[in-house]
Motif scaffolding. Structure first.
Motif, PDB file in Angstrom:
ATOM      1  N   MET A 205       0.137  15.598  41.112  1.00  0.00           N
ATOM      2  CA  MET A 205      -0.305  14.392  40.426  1.00  0.00           C
ATOM      3  C   MET A 205      -1.285  13.588  41.277  1.00  0.00           C
ATOM      4  N   ALA A 206      -0.985  13.475  42.562  1.00  0.00           N
ATOM      5  CA  ALA A 206      -1.893  12.746  43.451  1.00  0.00           C
ATOM      6  C   ALA A 206      -3.203  13.496  43.639  1.00  0.00           C
ATOM      7  N   ALA A 207      -3.111  14.836  43.612  1.00  0.00           N
ATOM      8  CA  ALA A 207      -4.323  15.645  43.740  1.00  0.00           C
ATOM      9  C   ALA A 207      -5.252  15.442  42.549  1.00  0.00           C
ATOM     10  N   PHE A 208      -4.703  15.003  41.428  1.00  0.00           N
ATOM     11  CA  PHE A 208      -5.520  14.656  40.272  1.00  0.00           C
ATOM     12  C   PHE A 208      -6.024  13.225  40.360  1.00  0.00           C
ATOM     13  N   LEU A 209      -5.138  12.306  40.739  1.00  0.00           N
ATOM     14  CA  LEU A 209      -5.476  10.888  40.663  1.00  0.00           C
ATOM     15  C   LEU A 209      -6.505  10.471  41.708  1.00  0.00           C
ATOM     16  N   THR A 210      -6.399  11.017  42.918  1.00  0.00           N
ATOM     17  CA  THR A 210      -7.341  10.641  43.974  1.00  0.00           C
ATOM     18  C   THR A 210      -8.798  10.911  43.593  1.00  0.00           C
ATOM     19  N   PRO A 211      -9.151  12.118  43.160  1.00  0.00           N
ATOM     20  CA  PRO A 211     -10.550  12.342  42.765  1.00  0.00           C
ATOM     21  C   PRO A 211     -10.945  11.591  41.498  1.00  0.00           C
ATOM     22  N   LEU A 212      -9.978  11.322  40.608  1.00  0.00           N
ATOM     23  CA  LEU A 212     -10.320  10.613  39.377  1.00  0.00           C
ATOM     24  C   LEU A 212     -10.812   9.204  39.675  1.00  0.00           C
ATOM     25  N   VAL A 213     -10.236   8.571  40.689  1.00  0.00           N
ATOM     26  CA  VAL A 213     -10.636   7.207  41.053  1.00  0.00           C
ATOM     27  C   VAL A 213     -11.829   7.211  42.004  1.00  0.00           C
ATOM     28  N   VAL A 214     -11.880   8.194  42.919  1.00  0.00           N
ATOM     29  CA  VAL A 214     -12.880   8.165  43.990  1.00  0.00           C
ATOM     30  C   VAL A 214     -14.138   8.962  43.628  1.00  0.00           C
ATOM     31  N   TYR A 215     -13.969  10.203  43.151  1.00  0.00           N
ATOM     32  CA  TYR A 215     -15.108  11.097  42.968  1.00  0.00           C
ATOM     33  C   TYR A 215     -15.699  11.062  41.558  1.00  0.00           C
ATOM     34  N   ILE A 216     -14.870  11.033  40.541  1.00  0.00           N
ATOM     35  CA  ILE A 216     -15.359  11.152  39.166  1.00  0.00           C
ATOM     36  C   ILE A 216     -16.300  10.010  38.772  1.00  0.00           C
ATOM     37  N   PRO A 217     -15.966   8.730  39.045  1.00  0.00           N
ATOM     38  CA  PRO A 217     -16.911   7.663  38.669  1.00  0.00           C
ATOM     39  C   PRO A 217     -18.289   7.834  39.311  1.00  0.00           C
ATOM     40  N   ALA A 218     -18.303   8.116  40.611  1.00  0.00           N
ATOM     41  CA  ALA A 218     -19.584   8.287  41.305  1.00  0.00           C
ATOM     42  C   ALA A 218     -20.335   9.511  40.782  1.00  0.00           C
ATOM     43  N   PHE A 219     -19.619  10.591  40.473  1.00  0.00           N
ATOM     44  CA  PHE A 219     -20.235  11.820  39.978  1.00  0.00           C
ATOM     45  C   PHE A 219     -20.899  11.603  38.614  1.00  0.00           C
TER      46      PHE A 219
ATOM     47  N   GLN B 148       6.306   8.829  47.339  1.00  0.00           N
ATOM     48  CA  GLN B 148       5.016   8.372  47.848  1.00  0.00           C
ATOM     49  C   GLN B 148       4.530   9.249  48.995  1.00  0.00           C
ATOM     50  N   PHE B 149       5.455   9.707  49.833  1.00  0.00           N
ATOM     51  CA  PHE B 149       5.103  10.636  50.911  1.00  0.00           C
ATOM     52  C   PHE B 149       4.464  11.899  50.328  1.00  0.00           C
ATOM     53  N   ALA B 150       5.084  12.444  49.276  1.00  0.00           N
ATOM     54  CA  ALA B 150       4.539  13.638  48.633  1.00  0.00           C
ATOM     55  C   ALA B 150       3.170  13.356  48.022  1.00  0.00           C
ATOM     56  N   ALA B 151       3.018  12.162  47.443  1.00  0.00           N
ATOM     57  CA  ALA B 151       1.734  11.802  46.836  1.00  0.00           C
ATOM     58  C   ALA B 151       0.622  11.712  47.881  1.00  0.00           C
ATOM     59  N   LEU B 152       0.944  11.136  49.030  1.00  0.00           N
ATOM     60  CA  LEU B 152      -0.058  11.023  50.089  1.00  0.00           C
ATOM     61  C   LEU B 152      -0.423  12.401  50.650  1.00  0.00           C
ATOM     62  N   ILE B 153       0.572  13.294  50.757  1.00  0.00           N
ATOM     63  CA  ILE B 153       0.293  14.664  51.185  1.00  0.00           C
ATOM     64  C   ILE B 153      -0.629  15.341  50.172  1.00  0.00           C
ATOM     65  N   GLY B 154      -0.318  15.173  48.880  1.00  0.00           N
ATOM     66  CA  GLY B 154      -1.162  15.760  47.844  1.00  0.00           C
ATOM     67  C   GLY B 154      -2.571  15.203  47.871  1.00  0.00           C
ATOM     68  N   GLY B 155      -2.681  13.871  48.067  1.00  0.00           N
ATOM     69  CA  GLY B 155      -4.006  13.265  48.163  1.00  0.00           C
ATOM     70  C   GLY B 155      -4.791  13.772  49.350  1.00  0.00           C
ATOM     71  N   LEU B 156      -4.117  13.911  50.496  1.00  0.00           N
ATOM     72  CA  LEU B 156      -4.789  14.447  51.686  1.00  0.00           C
ATOM     73  C   LEU B 156      -5.243  15.879  51.463  1.00  0.00           C
ATOM     74  N   PHE B 157      -4.384  16.671  50.840  1.00  0.00           N
ATOM     75  CA  PHE B 157      -4.720  18.075  50.622  1.00  0.00           C
ATOM     76  C   PHE B 157      -5.974  18.205  49.775  1.00  0.00           C
ATOM     77  N   VAL B 158      -6.050  17.433  48.690  1.00  0.00           N
ATOM     78  CA  VAL B 158      -7.191  17.583  47.791  1.00  0.00           C
ATOM     79  C   VAL B 158      -8.473  17.025  48.422  1.00  0.00           C
ATOM     80  N   VAL B 159      -8.330  16.040  49.314  1.00  0.00           N
ATOM     81  CA  VAL B 159      -9.506  15.490  49.984  1.00  0.00           C
ATOM     82  C   VAL B 159     -10.144  16.531  50.896  1.00  0.00           C
ATOM     83  N   PHE B 160      -9.334  17.430  51.442  1.00  0.00           N
ATOM     84  CA  PHE B 160      -9.886  18.457  52.321  1.00  0.00           C
ATOM     85  C   PHE B 160     -10.713  19.494  51.557  1.00  0.00           C
ATOM     86  N   ILE B 161     -10.555  19.551  50.242  1.00  0.00           N
ATOM     87  CA  ILE B 161     -11.351  20.502  49.453  1.00  0.00           C
ATOM     88  C   ILE B 161     -12.841  20.145  49.519  1.00  0.00           C
ATOM     89  N   PRO B 162     -13.254  18.896  49.200  1.00  0.00           N
ATOM     90  CA  PRO B 162     -14.676  18.572  49.347  1.00  0.00           C
ATOM     91  C   PRO B 162     -15.140  18.570  50.801  1.00  0.00           C
TER      92      PRO B 162
END
Length: 417
Positions: free
Chosen positions: A1-15, A129-143
Motif C-alpha cells: 500500500m505504501a509502495a502505491f501511495l508514495t509515488p502517487l503523492v510524489v511522482y505522479i503529480p509532477a509526471f 507504520q513501520f511496514a509502510a515506511l519499509i514499503g515506501g523506502l523500497f519503492v523509492v529505490f526503484i527510480p
C-alpha cells in the motif's frame, strides 16, 4: 500500500504536470476533485463494509474486493498512452481512489479490531507504520536504481514503479490473508447502517472532530512538502541524477524516529507524543531555506531531520481513532468502518488540497515544471519559501487540533467513567 501511495503523492503529480503536458493547475484541480469525491465515497463505503459481507473475516472479504479496482487503476495511471487528455487522468484517478477507499478502510479497520487494549493498539499501529515506511523506502529505490544504472526517462521510471505495485500487491495481500486472524466483526448485523451516520457522530463527538483536524493538518503539511519536493531537489538543489535519492533519507527518518515515538506514547500518551512531533517539525521546517545547492551530503542530512514527522503522521491518528470510538458510548464497538472512513476522508481531502494549493500557487511564481526548464532565481527563491511556509501553517493547524483533542478526550473519558 505504501509502495502505491508514495509515488502517487510524489511522482505522479509532477509526471502528469510536466512530461505528460497537463500543466500544474490542471493536475492540481484533478487531484483536488478526485480526492474530494472521497467525501462521498468514504462514508458510503464505511457504512457498506460494516453491513455487507461475512461476519467472520468481513474486513478480509473487502480487502479482496478492492484488489481488482486497484490493479486496473494502477495500470491505467502508471502506464498512460503517449498522448492523453485531462479526462483520461481524471476518470482513472476516480477509479483508483474507489479501490483505495475500500482497501484502506478494510485494512485499517481489521487492525483496529485486533485488540481492545490502549497500548496494544499503539503497538499494532506502530508496526503497521513501520511496514509502510519499509514499503515506501523500497519503492523509492526503484527510480533511484533506474536513474543511476539504466538512464530511463521519467515515463520509464513511472512504469517501473507501476509494475512493482501490480506484481507485489496481490502477493502481499495473500500473505496478509493467510497470516492474520480473520476475527469476527463486532458490527451488530441487526442495526441499520446509513452513510449519513457520520454526520451524527461528528456532531456529538468533540474529541473526534479535534482528532480529524489534527490528522488533516499534519497530512496537509506532509503532502504539500512532498508534492513539490522533486521540483525543489532538481531545480533548487540541482542534484541532477541524485534527485530521486532525496526521498530515501526522508522515509528513513520516519523509521529512525518511530521507536522514540512508540516509547513516548507509552510514557506520556498518544496525543502528547503527537504534539511533540508537530512542534519538532515546525522548528526544523525552515531548514529548506538554508540547504546549499550542489551538496548531496548536506541535503541528505537535512532531509533525515525533515522527515521525522513521517514516523508519527499515520500511526498515531490510526491508533487514536479506536480510543475515540470506545469512549463514544452512543456508538460502541459496532462502528469501526464509519470511524475509519471519517479518518480516511480527512486524510484524502488533506492530500488533495495540498497538491491543489501547491500546484495553483507555484505557477504564479513563474516556476516552469517542464523537464530541463530554465527557472530564474526569483522563482526558485519562491519555491524555497513555499515549501516552508505552507507546511508550517498546516502543522500549526494540526497542533491546535491536538491541543483541543487533549481537552475533549479527557472530558469524554471522565464522563464515561
Amino acid at each position: 500500500m505504501a509502495a502505491f501511495l508514495t509515488p502517487l503523492v510524489v511522482y505522479i503529480p509532477a509526471f502528469y504536470a510536466g512530461e505528460m503536458g497537463l500543466g500544474l493547475a490542471t493536475v492540481g484541480i484533478i487531484f483536488a476533485l478526485a480526492k474530494l469525491w472521497d467525501i462521498v465515497t468514504d462514508p458510503v463505503a464505511g457504512a457498506i463494509t460494516e453491513r455487507v459481507g461475512p461476519r467472520r473475516g468481513r474486513w478480509r472479504f473487502w480487502l479482496v474486493v478492492s484488489l481488482p479496482l486497484m490493479l486496473v487503476g494502477v495500470y491505467k495511471v502508471f502506464f498512460p498512452p503517449a498522448q492523453i487528455e485531462w479526462t483520461y487522468f481524471a476518470s482513472w484517478m476516480l477509479v483508483l481512489y474507489v479501490g483505495w477507499t475500500l482497501l484502506t478502510i478494510s485494512h485499517i479497520s481489521w487492525g483496529v479490531e485486533l485488540s481492545d487494549d490502549y497500548h496494544e493498539r499503539a503497538r499494532v499501529a506502530a508496526y503497521r507504520q513501520f511496514a509502510a515506511l519499509i514499503g515506501g523506502l523500497f519503492v523509492v529505490f526503484i527510480p533511484v536504481f533506474s536513474d543511476q544504472f539504466m538512464g530511463v526517462s521519467e515515463s520509464g521510471r513511472i512504469n517501473f514503479i507501476g509494475l512493482f505495485v501490480l506484481v507485489s500487491l496481490p502477493i502481499l495481500m495473500l500473505a496478509t490473508i493467510w497470516s492474520t486472524p480473520a476475527g469476527y466483526s463486532r458490527t451488530d448485523a441487526n442495526h441499520t447502517r446509513r452513510w449519513h451516520d457520520m454526520f451524527t457522530i461528528l456532531l456529538r463527538n468533540q474529541a473526534l472532530r479535534a482528532l480529524l483536524v489534527g490528522n488533516m493538518g499534519v497530512l496537509l503539511g506532509i503532502a504539500a512538502m512532498s508534492s513539490v519536493l522533486l521540483f525543489y531537489v532538481e531545480s533548487v538543489l540541482r542534484l541532477g541524477r541524485w534527485t530521486t535519492l532525496a526521498l530515501v533519507p526522508m522515509l528513513f527518518s520516519g523509521l529512525l524516529f518511530l521507536p522514540l515515538l512508540k516509547y513516548l506514547t507509552a510514557r506520556i500518551g498518544k496525543h502528547q507524543a503527537f504534539r511533540l512531533a508537530l512542534i519538532f517539525q515546525i522548528l526544523v521546517q525552515p531548514l529548506f531555506l538554508f540547504i546549499p545547492p550542489d551538496n548531496l551530503y548536506i541535503a541528505a542530512l537535512s532531509f533525515t531531520v525533515l522527515g521525522a514527522i513521517n514516523g508519527a503522521a499515520v500511526f498515531l491518528p490510526q491508533a487514536m481513532i479506536a480510543d475515540v470510538k470506545d469512549v463514544d458510548t452512543g456508538a460502541g464497538e459496532a462502528r469501526t468502518g464509519i470511524y475509519v472512513a471519517l479518518l480516511q476522508s480527512t486524510s484524502k481531502v488533506a492530500s488533495a488540497l495540498a497538491v491543489a494549493m501547491m500546484f495553483l500557487v507555484l505557477p504564479t511564481t513563474g516556476f516552469d515544471p517542464a523537464p530541463q526548464a530554465s527557472n530564474d532565481s526569483e522563482s526558485l527563491k519562491s519555491l524555497r519559501y513555499l515549501i516552508v511556509a505552507l507546511p508550517v501553517a498546516c502543522f500549526s493547524f494540526a497542533l491546535w487540533g491536538m491541543r483541543k483533542f487533549s481537552q475533549c478526550y479527557r472530558s469524554a473519558v471522565m464522563i464515561g467513567a
